[in-house]
Design a protein around this motif. Structure first.
Motif: not given
Length: 131
Positions: A53-60, A128-131
């Protein structure tokens, strides 16, 4: 069966062979938990060092049309993950803010965003990598 536990600094214990309800094969890696009643097997543990699992943010960029934002995952996944996005925008009447995900690979993806009234779009992503 034979239980061999190896604990590296900062890692969780790993069991190579354990005979219980789960019945892993020799060489399987399972996660165990030390409880007041003894060690409990929680199930098979991911054997890859790749993240799950990894998370992040961005701005367009500021635009009223679709903007393509490139997201690079902090660490590559073992398999292309499922990626979920959410936009962070204040409500203002009829404003529509949207996002979608394209071109997912083990190292990143594209998040497309749009704000009907113009302006930047802040978005959050969850991979998320569910494998």
């Amino acid at each position: 069966g034979t239980v061999e536990v190896a604990i590296a600094d900062g890692e969780i214990p790993r069991v190579r062979c354990l005979t219980q309800i789960y019945r892993p094969g020799v060489g399987d890696v399972v996660e165990i938990l030390a409880t007041a009643g003894g060690w409990v097997c929680l199930g098979q543990l991911q054997t890859s060092a790749a993240p799950r699992i990894q998370t992040g943010t961005g701005v367009s960029a500021d635009s009223t049309s679709w903007v393509t934002n490139t997201v690079t995952f902090p660490a590559p996944f073992a398999n292309p993950p499922l990626v979920f996005t959410n936009v962070v925008a204040p409500s203002s009447g009829t404003q529509v803010t949207e996002s979608c995900v394209n071109n997912v690979t083990t190292t990143g993806c594209q998040v497309r965003t749009r704000r009907s009234t113009g302006g930047t779009v802040t978005f959050m992503w969850l991979a998320v990598d569910f494998s």
